[in-house]
Design an enzyme around this catalytic site. Structure first.
Site, mmCIF file in Angstrom:
data_model
loop_
_atom_site.group_PDB
_atom_site.id
_atom_site.type_symbol
_atom_site.label_atom_id
_atom_site.label_comp_id
_atom_site.label_asym_id
_atom_site.label_seq_id
_atom_site.Cartn_x
_atom_site.Cartn_y
_atom_site.Cartn_z
ATOM 1 N NE ARG A 1 58.407 55.209 46.807
ATOM 2 C CZ ARG A 1 57.261 54.711 46.422
ATOM 3 N NH1 ARG A 1 57.125 54.776 45.272
ATOM 4 N NH2 ARG A 1 56.700 53.979 47.272
ATOM 5 C CD GLU B 1 57.784 55.729 56.465
ATOM 6 O OE1 GLU B 1 57.052 55.243 57.135
ATOM 7 O OE2 GLU B 1 58.091 55.526 55.339
ATOM 8 C CD GLN C 1 46.904 57.063 62.564
ATOM 9 O OE1 GLN C 1 45.746 56.653 62.244
ATOM 10 N NE2 GLN C 1 47.248 56.733 63.645
ATOM 11 C CG LEU D 1 49.206 66.754 57.206
ATOM 12 C CD1 LEU D 1 50.815 66.540 57.548
ATOM 13 C CD2 LEU D 1 48.822 65.514 56.486
ATOM 14 C CE1 TYR E 1 55.819 50.400 58.125
ATOM 15 C CE2 TYR E 1 55.288 52.577 58.901
ATOM 16 C CZ TYR E 1 55.592 51.726 57.961
ATOM 17 O OH TYR E 1 55.560 52.001 56.672
ATOM 18 C CG ASP F 1 52.482 49.452 56.362
ATOM 19 O OD1 ASP F 1 52.592 48.273 55.987
ATOM 20 O OD2 ASP F 1 52.372 50.384 55.933
ATOM 21 C CB CYS G 1 48.298 43.278 47.900
ATOM 22 S SG CYS G 1 47.474 41.794 48.599
ATOM 23 C CB CYS H 1 45.180 38.799 41.976
ATOM 24 S SG CYS H 1 44.762 38.897 43.753
ATOM 25 C CB CYS I 1 49.700 40.512 41.961
ATOM 26 S SG CYS I 1 50.873 40.256 43.373
ATOM 27 C CB CYS J 1 49.687 34.894 45.762
ATOM 28 S SG CYS J 1 48.744 35.594 47.199
HETATM 29 S S1 SF4 Z 1 48.322 37.826 44.121
HETATM 30 FE FE1 SF4 Z 1 48.261 37.625 46.323
HETATM 31 S S2 SF4 Z 1 49.760 39.170 46.931
HETATM 32 FE FE2 SF4 Z 1 49.135 39.749 44.842
HETATM 33 S S3 SF4 Z 1 47.484 40.901 44.824
HETATM 34 FE FE3 SF4 Z 1 46.535 39.079 45.025
HETATM 35 S S4 SF4 Z 1 46.371 38.663 47.027
HETATM 36 FE FE4 SF4 Z 1 47.812 40.189 47.128
#
Ligand code: SF4
Length: 363
Positions: free
Chosen positions: A27, A45, A50, A88, A125, A143, A195, A201, A204, A210
């Site tokens: 990164r 990448e 996999q 790998l 991708y 992906d 997620c 959640c 998140c 969401c």
């Molecule tokens: S709120 Fe929605 S986007 Fe966030 S982790 Fe939960 S399901 Fe995934």
């Protein structure tokens, strides 16, 4: 219902990523600028196709030490490249990476997404991910993780991959608004750490917006794809040794196993066990799991008084060269076992029958 605009919906992702991201060696520190080393992005990448992040990290670091740029990788010999990739899995990626490096070393980096997608081993991708992360192009990279996050956010019924083109069009303005590299990596990070198939959640940044969460549907969106049952087989994996040499299958040029040396294997159904005089050593067996098959493996060492003329494709290799050969994971395991004490086997497939199967037809 029409989907909300992506720049607004995904806006909380960028600040969340600034504080929640994992430090990964590929990164860049500054996500506003093009990446200082696009080759490092390409390597990461390809390795991440996999393979889990935690497995990739030490391989990535060693790879960059050994092949620091595209020209060095392009000039390396194939055995050295396969050896560095050993463990790998999906070895085709190593060959693709070297071929892509050769193209970049000879002609420079492509100037657009179609050019990147034309490099060996880069599907839509990976090309889009390299475009966004290395070059800051607003190329949406979808992906499995990104599809899962977006399917839940937008409450997409059925397989979200069927809406790939629409999702790319939808995502593109958010990449432009929040930075292609930052937003692409933020989406990947959210899918990998929050997620997940069983999402957390409460952690998140998009929880309040969401649609699947608000509808109580996070468990069934997206639907879990049914996988074909892996094919099962039972194998004897055999190290024949004669006068300090081992019998191995030499690498083939094409296919999944290209570039790898292999121990001879025998299907147990074709070679029933029978009492043997005791020159056979074994170690505890294991189940080798691949995407489409499972092998119940019994490793064997069979000592022979003298080498025989092997059938086409098989070679006798001195013990001193064994460590330097690229082997797949299953075959590395037997190579490592050869240095460990094993047990003498009283019942095994008839060694003479196995030798006949590996010997050149007599004139
Ligand atoms: S709120 Fe929605 S986007 Fe966030 S982790 Fe939960 S399901 Fe995934």
């Amino acid at each position: 219902m029409p989907w909300p605009l992506s720049p607004e919906l995904l806006a909380p992702l960028a600040p969340w990523f600034e504080q929640a991201h994992r430090d990964l060696p590929w990164r860049a520190a500054d996500l506003q600028l093009p990446h200082p080393d696009p080759y490092a992005v390409l390597v990461s990448e390809l390795m991440l196709q996999q393979t889990q992040v935690t497995t990739v990290i030490p391989y990535f670091n060693r790879w960059l030490e050994r092949f620091p740029d595209a020209a060095t990788l392009a000039a390396a010999d194939e055995d050295t490249v396969h050896k560095a990739w050993e463990g790998l899995g999906y070895y085709r990626r190593a060959r693709f990476l070297q071929a892509a490096a050769a193209s970049v070393a000879a002609e420079g980096w492509p100037g657009d997404l179609a050019g990147l997608a034309g490099l060996p081993g880069l599907g839509p991708y990976t090309a889009a991910a390299v475009g966004a992360i290395a070059f800051q192009w607003p190329t949406p990279a979808l992906d499995g993780n990104a599809f899962r996050v977006l399917a839940r956010l937008l409450l997409i019924e059925g397989d979200p991959k069927h809406q790939a083109a629409k999702l790319r069009d939808w995502l593109s303005p958010a990449l432009k608004a929040h930075g292609p590299s930052r937003l692409t990596q933020a989406l990947m990070e959210l899918g990998a750490t929050v997620c997940t198939p069983a999402p957390t959640c409460g952690d998140c940044p998009l929880g309040g917006r969401c649609a699947a969460r608000l509808a109580g549907r996070t468990a069934d969106i997206p639907p879990v794809a049914k996988r074909a049952k892996p094919k099962a087989s039972t194998l004897w994996l055999v190290a024949f040794e004669a006068q300090g040499q081992f019998l191995l299958q030499a690498p083939v040029a094409k296919g999944l196993l290209a570039g790898l040396w292999r121990w001879p294997t025998f299907d147990a159904l074709d070679h029933e066990a029978a009492p043997t005089p005791g020159s056979i050593t074994t170690w505890p067996g294991w189940t080798q799991v691949y995407t489409h098959r499972r092998e119940a493996v019994t490793p064997l060492h069979i000592g022979l008084a003298a080498p025989f003329t092997p059938a086409e494709g098989l070679r006798w290799v001195p013990r001193s060269e064994l460590q330097g050969l690229p082997l797949g994971r299953r075959d590395q395991r037997l190579r490592d076992l050869l240095d460990a004490p094993g047990q003498s086997l009283l019942e095994a497939p008839d060694p003479a029958g196995l030798v006949r199967a590996c010997a050149a037809p007599s004139a």
